[in-house]
Design a protein around this motif. Sequence first.
Motif, PDB file in Angstrom:
ATOM      1  N   PRO A 145       0.886  -1.051   0.036  1.00  0.00           N
ATOM      2  CA  PRO A 145       0.131  -0.097  -0.116  1.00  0.00           C
ATOM      3  C   PRO A 145       0.700   1.209  -0.102  1.00  0.00           C
ATOM      4  O   PRO A 145       0.572   2.239  -0.616  1.00  0.00           O
ATOM      5  N   ASN A 146       1.888   1.259   0.749  1.00  0.00           N
ATOM      6  CA  ASN A 146       2.908   2.403   0.726  1.00  0.00           C
ATOM      7  C   ASN A 146       4.077   2.416  -0.167  1.00  0.00           C
ATOM      8  O   ASN A 146       4.839   3.036  -0.098  1.00  0.00           O
ATOM      9  N   ASP A 147       4.207   1.282  -0.750  1.00  0.00           N
ATOM     10  CA  ASP A 147       5.509   1.049  -1.594  1.00  0.00           C
ATOM     11  C   ASP A 147       5.348   0.684  -2.888  1.00  0.00           C
ATOM     12  O   ASP A 147       5.796  -0.434  -3.152  1.00  0.00           O
ATOM     13  N   LYS A 148       4.756   1.269  -3.513  1.00  0.00           N
ATOM     14  CA  LYS A 148       4.283   0.871  -4.905  1.00  0.00           C
ATOM     15  C   LYS A 148       4.248   2.119  -5.882  1.00  0.00           C
ATOM     16  O   LYS A 148       4.013   3.177  -5.405  1.00  0.00           O
ATOM     17  N   MET A 149       4.845   1.984  -6.984  1.00  0.00           N
ATOM     18  CA  MET A 149       5.041   3.071  -7.642  1.00  0.00           C
ATOM     19  C   MET A 149       5.201   2.655  -9.379  1.00  0.00           C
ATOM     20  O   MET A 149       5.441   1.374  -9.691  1.00  0.00           O
ATOM     21  N   PHE A 150       5.098   3.740 -10.410  1.00  0.00           N
ATOM     22  CA  PHE A 150       5.333   3.201 -11.613  1.00  0.00           C
ATOM     23  C   PHE A 150       6.867   3.543 -11.972  1.00  0.00           C
ATOM     24  O   PHE A 150       7.546   4.186 -11.382  1.00  0.00           O
ATOM     25  N   GLY A 151       7.328   2.607 -12.878  1.00  0.00           N
ATOM     26  CA  GLY A 151       8.857   2.752 -13.340  1.00  0.00           C
ATOM     27  C   GLY A 151       8.556   3.973 -14.606  1.00  0.00           C
ATOM     28  O   GLY A 151       7.767   4.283 -14.799  1.00  0.00           O
ATOM     29  N   TYR A 152       9.823   4.167 -14.947  1.00  0.00           N
ATOM     30  CA  TYR A 152      10.016   5.292 -16.057  1.00  0.00           C
ATOM     31  C   TYR A 152       9.181   4.992 -17.344  1.00  0.00           C
ATOM     32  O   TYR A 152       8.734   5.935 -18.035  1.00  0.00           O
ATOM     33  N   VAL A 153       9.190   3.609 -17.768  1.00  0.00           N
ATOM     34  CA  VAL A 153       8.327   3.253 -19.146  1.00  0.00           C
ATOM     35  C   VAL A 153       6.957   3.691 -18.744  1.00  0.00           C
ATOM     36  O   VAL A 153       6.301   4.400 -19.746  1.00  0.00           O
ATOM     37  N   MET A 154       6.509   3.293 -17.647  1.00  0.00           N
ATOM     38  CA  MET A 154       5.120   3.827 -17.465  1.00  0.00           C
ATOM     39  C   MET A 154       4.883   5.048 -17.374  1.00  0.00           C
ATOM     40  O   MET A 154       3.878   5.835 -17.920  1.00  0.00           O
ATOM     41  N   GLU A 155       5.834   5.777 -16.463  1.00  0.00           N
ATOM     42  CA  GLU A 155       5.447   7.207 -16.237  1.00  0.00           C
ATOM     43  C   GLU A 155       5.548   8.030 -17.627  1.00  0.00           C
ATOM     44  O   GLU A 155       4.539   8.821 -17.742  1.00  0.00           O
ATOM     45  N   ASN A 156       6.400   7.667 -18.440  1.00  0.00           N
ATOM     46  CA  ASN A 156       6.632   8.415 -19.663  1.00  0.00           C
ATOM     47  C   ASN A 156       5.526   8.047 -20.821  1.00  0.00           C
ATOM     48  O   ASN A 156       5.040   8.923 -21.231  1.00  0.00           O
ATOM     49  N   GLU A 157       5.082   7.120 -20.747  1.00  0.00           N
ATOM     50  CA  GLU A 157       3.828   6.605 -21.436  1.00  0.00           C
ATOM     51  C   GLU A 157       2.528   7.507 -21.204  1.00  0.00           C
ATOM     52  O   GLU A 157       2.126   8.020 -22.059  1.00  0.00           O
ATOM     53  N   LEU A 158       2.371   7.346 -19.738  1.00  0.00           N
ATOM     54  CA  LEU A 158       1.336   8.233 -19.471  1.00  0.00           C
ATOM     55  C   LEU A 158       1.002   9.602 -19.464  1.00  0.00           C
ATOM     56  O   LEU A 158       0.257  10.261 -19.909  1.00  0.00           O
ATOM     57  N   LYS A 159       2.535  10.018 -19.169  1.00  0.00           N
ATOM     58  CA  LYS A 159       2.889  11.494 -19.848  1.00  0.00           C
ATOM     59  C   LYS A 159       2.403  11.765 -21.087  1.00  0.00           C
ATOM     60  O   LYS A 159       1.833  12.966 -21.468  1.00  0.00           O
ATOM     61  N   ALA A 160       2.818  11.073 -22.018  1.00  0.00           N
ATOM     62  CA  ALA A 160       2.879  11.196 -23.360  1.00  0.00           C
ATOM     63  C   ALA A 160       1.628  11.349 -23.771  1.00  0.00           C
ATOM     64  O   ALA A 160       0.981  12.213 -24.667  1.00  0.00           O
ATOM     65  N   ILE A 161       0.771  10.100 -23.407  1.00  0.00           N
ATOM     66  CA  ILE A 161      -0.534  10.104 -23.770  1.00  0.00           C
ATOM     67  C   ILE A 161      -1.837  11.363 -23.287  1.00  0.00           C
ATOM     68  O   ILE A 161      -2.318  11.869 -23.932  1.00  0.00           O
ATOM     69  N   ASP A 162      -1.284  11.552 -21.687  1.00  0.00           N
ATOM     70  CA  ASP A 162      -2.003  12.802 -21.448  1.00  0.00           C
ATOM     71  C   ASP A 162      -1.751  13.916 -21.946  1.00  0.00           C
ATOM     72  O   ASP A 162      -2.912  14.708 -22.029  1.00  0.00           O
ATOM     73  N   LYS A 163      -0.493  14.234 -22.200  1.00  0.00           N
ATOM     74  CA  LYS A 163      -0.200  15.533 -23.142  1.00  0.00           C
ATOM     75  C   LYS A 163      -1.041  15.535 -24.355  1.00  0.00           C
ATOM     76  O   LYS A 163      -1.501  16.394 -24.667  1.00  0.00           O
ATOM     77  N   VAL A 164      -1.114  14.499 -24.955  1.00  0.00           N
ATOM     78  CA  VAL A 164      -1.947  14.623 -26.276  1.00  0.00           C
ATOM     79  C   VAL A 164      -3.401  14.750 -26.018  1.00  0.00           C
ATOM     80  O   VAL A 164      -4.105  15.409 -26.633  1.00  0.00           O
TER      81      VAL A 164
END
Length: 419
Positions: A186-205
């Motif tokens: 619950p307190n120790d989960k996160m996205f890696g860079y691939v995920m982060e970059n994907e989500l950022k790129a799609i959200d940006k568009v």
Amino acid sequence: MNTIDNYDFRGKRAIIRVDFNVPLDEQGNVTDMTRIRAAVPTIRKVLEGGGSVILMSHLGRPKKNNDMKYSLRQIVPAVEQALGCKVLFAGDCMGEEAARMARELKPGEVMMLENLRFYAEEEGKPRGLAEDASEEEKSAAKKAVKASQKEFVKKLASYADVYINDAFGTAHRAHASTALIADLFPNDKMFGYVMENELKAIDKVLDAPQRPFLAILGGSKVSTKITIIERLMDKVDKLILGGGMTYTFMAAQGGKVGRSICEPDQFDTARAILEKAKAKGIELVLAQDALIADDFSEHANTRQAPSNDIPDGWEGVDIGEEAKRSFREVILSAKTILWNGPVGVFEIDKFATGTRAVADAIVEATAHGAYSLVGGGDSVAAVNKFGLADKVSYVSTGGGALLEYMEGIELPGVAAIRK
Ligand code: AMP
């Protein structure tokens, strides 16, 4: 929320869901390193922060345990080469070997589990059911696998202190390693860079596109693209629809399409899309002419024809010369470009020049300052085939995941981290 950038990995074991579902040749050598290379920054970040790494992935679609054709052992040398360090391999996911190896893992070390899909628990679907199994048997088998899936998830989680999801390509699946496991951190989960970059790129568009915003959708059928077309019509200023879909649109308006791919049950849908575009003031562009062929092969005879006047026995396999020009013009007028799906049968070289022209125009627009996102298996394969992947702004690794995210569906792998 924790992110990989602000988390303290010192002395921590990180279990990372990566997408190492890579193509292999007959000898089991990796023939495309893209996905492995993509995961390197996330893995390095953990190691450099003083942590150790447990990698987990699926490979292919094995139907049973230990089908060695799908063993991740084969890709260990490729991962070692990409990372520049030794990678220990546990021959299983649930056994004593994996548990011991994880227990003994020291900071700076990397280990990899065997193919997650050797276990029915990963997908949570029963295996090996007889074809004539009764409904009761099916339901009992489903219950049993769901119960053992809980144990599977617990076991995987027991190896680590922190969970990182870096597999965008499987984020649309609610599987053990892509979603369920996150609840145990619950307190120790996160996205890696691939995920982060994907989500950022799609959200940006999708959220704040520079206008005009153009989407180019190709592929074979209207029926598989309709949800995404409808969703994008709420966002875009211009829309190019290409590929096999073209002929459904032409036939729906009374055109003659010969043997071209055509879905009569989608005529109403096609007409509704045309109406909606008009009502919303969206510039909708279809290929007015086509490259037509008398056979679906490299040896076919070909010629140009209007897309709505294709002779019997011939089929549209690519956009025509006039469409290449008009598509290029529209592409160069856009500031944000989203491309999904080839505009012709690009797998056959003779029918690939239209898709190549679209890719070239996107590269040209990008060089002039437009933001271009290419996603979905086939268009990514196309830009790779043409060697243009590094000349567009962003190439998404997700096929189904990208489309579902763009359709507005919450991806289980994303939701599990964000909630
Ligand atoms: P999709 O999976 O729907 O994105 O479709 C991709 C496939 O559409 C590729 O394999 C292309 O070969 C195919 N495709 C594109 N244009 C055509 C066409 N005019 N006729 C038949 N198939 C096509």
